[in-house]
Design an enzyme around this catalytic site. Structure first.
Site, PDB file in Angstrom:
ATOM      1  N   PHE A  12       0.814  -1.221   0.000  1.00 38.78           N
ATOM      2  CA  PHE A  12       0.000   0.000   0.000  1.00 38.78           C
ATOM      3  C   PHE A  12       0.846   1.268   0.000  1.00 38.78           C
ATOM      4  O   PHE A  12       0.389   2.315  -0.430  1.00 38.78           O
ATOM      5  CB  PHE A  12      -0.914  -0.025   1.224  1.00 38.78           C
ATOM      6  CG  PHE A  12      -1.874   1.130   1.315  1.00 38.78           C
ATOM      7  CD1 PHE A  12      -2.880   1.290   0.373  1.00 38.78           C
ATOM      8  CD2 PHE A  12      -1.783   2.048   2.350  1.00 38.78           C
ATOM      9  CE1 PHE A  12      -3.781   2.351   0.456  1.00 38.78           C
ATOM     10  CE2 PHE A  12      -2.674   3.106   2.451  1.00 38.78           C
ATOM     11  CZ  PHE A  12      -3.676   3.262   1.497  1.00 38.78           C
ATOM     12  N   TYR A  13       2.083   1.189   0.504  1.00 37.93           N
ATOM     13  CA  TYR A  13       2.922   2.374   0.600  1.00 37.93           C
ATOM     14  C   TYR A  13       3.384   2.795  -0.796  1.00 37.93           C
ATOM     15  O   TYR A  13       4.293   2.206  -1.386  1.00 37.93           O
ATOM     16  CB  TYR A  13       4.140   2.108   1.485  1.00 37.93           C
ATOM     17  CG  TYR A  13       3.820   1.684   2.891  1.00 37.93           C
ATOM     18  CD1 TYR A  13       2.587   1.944   3.478  1.00 37.93           C
ATOM     19  CD2 TYR A  13       4.763   1.001   3.662  1.00 37.93           C
ATOM     20  CE1 TYR A  13       2.305   1.559   4.781  1.00 37.93           C
ATOM     21  CE2 TYR A  13       4.490   0.620   4.971  1.00 37.93           C
ATOM     22  CZ  TYR A  13       3.253   0.886   5.515  1.00 37.93           C
ATOM     23  OH  TYR A  13       2.977   0.492   6.798  1.00 37.93           O
ATOM     24  N   GLY A  14       2.736   3.846  -1.295  1.00 38.16           N
ATOM     25  CA  GLY A  14       3.070   4.311  -2.631  1.00 38.16           C
ATOM     26  C   GLY A  14       2.691   3.324  -3.713  1.00 38.16           C
ATOM     27  O   GLY A  14       3.263   3.349  -4.810  1.00 38.16           O
TER      28      GLY A  14
END
Length: 339
Positions: free
Chosen positions: A54-56
């Site tokens: 989900f991070y970036g």
């Protein structure tokens, strides 16, 4: 650096772990900066790196993969899935269909053939424990993951998943990753007792309370943190919960000064003092942030300091309850509590 056993796995991890949420566009960090942060963290004894698809939307994983190239076996590598990736309705959640694809995508971005810890980023109320645990067990048997865990699960869901694993003879979650700080202590009353009961390793995120405990948010000073630009309402002093946090921070700063510590050392030393906690996830955006947080690697708070903290923020208290992430869905969605 201190080390603790991750739950009952036998794996030794550093009490400060490197969180990679700020790697990439989110934290405006370049690959060179990320590599420098990873280099310095490993040199200081950090041996656990935690990221998520989900991070970036995968950017963090790609940057971590490049930074750890050639030294994969020297660290414990963790990632997560479940949060939405793009607009496709099935590119999210904890179904077998999505977890298989999400993990393969994460392994490709990280440039590895397995991760040590694969975590369900949030509880998915649309998917049964049997569906998720059976998929995770099969991925473990296939050698793509060594262990699996949960993140930000309500206490009752942690219990339910443990019972489901036992009843169905499936692998079980061996870790939980909750939000925990001096300013948000609610998990002390429900989540942490449950993790202790079931022997789960606990990797806590946001131990600096989104920057409130970094020393950058003080009375009379303009708040210029990156988090305040993205979520300004969390620092708006016209909101009562933020007023309470501001007052608590000023009192905590006095406690830190009297103990000869920085506010960061006080904050990280506090979460690692709890016997249920295995490690605190630090999420530096720059090498300078990392070094200020690594200064807490050997911090051990005295009983007097811990008592002083309890007087400022009582055990089990959340100063900003509206920011909790493990609230049961029925309390957030009226349709789930009405016939």
């Amino acid at each position: 650096m201190q080390y603790r056993t991750l739950g009952r796995t036998g794996v030794q991890v550093s009490t400060l772990a490197l969180g990679a949420m700020n790697f990439g566009a989110i934290g405006r960090t370049t690959q060179d900066e990320v590599t420098a942060i990873v280099d310095a963290a490993l040199e200081a004894g950090v041996n656990l790196i935690d990221t998520a698809d989900f991070y970036g939307e995968g950017e963090s994983e790609e940057m971590v993969g490049k930074a750890i190239a050639g030294r994969r076996d020297d660290l414990v590598l963790a990632t997560k899935a479940t949060m939405p990736i793009g607009e496709e309705r099935n590119h999210r959640g904890s179904s077998r269909r999505w977890l298989y694809k999400a993990l393969d995508d994460s392994l490709r971005r990280l440039g590895v053939d397995h991760v040590d810890l694969f975590q369900i980023h949030r509880w998915d109320p649309t998917t049964t424990d049997e569906e998720t645990l059976s998929a995770l067990t099969d991925l473990q048997r296939a050698g793509k993951i060594r262990y699996f865990g949960s993140s930000t699960f309500p206490a009752y869901r942690i219990v339910q998943a443990q019972w489901a694993a036992r009843e169905l003879r499936l692998g079980r979650y061996v870790t939980e990753q909750p939000s925990y700080s001096i300013l948000q202590r609610g998990i002390e009353s429900h989540v942490l007792p449950v993790t202790q009961e079931y022997g789960l390793g606990v990797l806590v995120w946001s131990p600096l309370a989104s920057g409130w405990l970094s020393g950058a948010v003080r009375k009379g000073q303009e708040v210029t943190t990156s988090r305040s630009k993205v979520l300004p309402e969390r620092f708006d002093l016209s909101i009562p919960s933020n007023q309470a946090r501001s007052e608590a921070v000023e009192r905590l700063a006095e406690v830190a000064d009297q103990a000869g510590l920085t506010l960061i050392q006080l904050a990280l030393g506090f979460v690692n003092a709890h016997p249920a906690v295995t490690a605190a996830l630090i999420g530096p955006r720059t090498p300078e942030h990392l070094h200020s947080q690594l200064a807490a690697a050997d911090t051990v708070l005295s009983a007097d300091v811990l008592d002083a903290i309890d007087e400022i923020v009582a055990p089990g208290t959340d100063l900003a309850p509206q920011e909790k992430f493990d609230t049961p869905p029925a309390l957030l969605d009226a349709s789930l509590r009405r016939r």
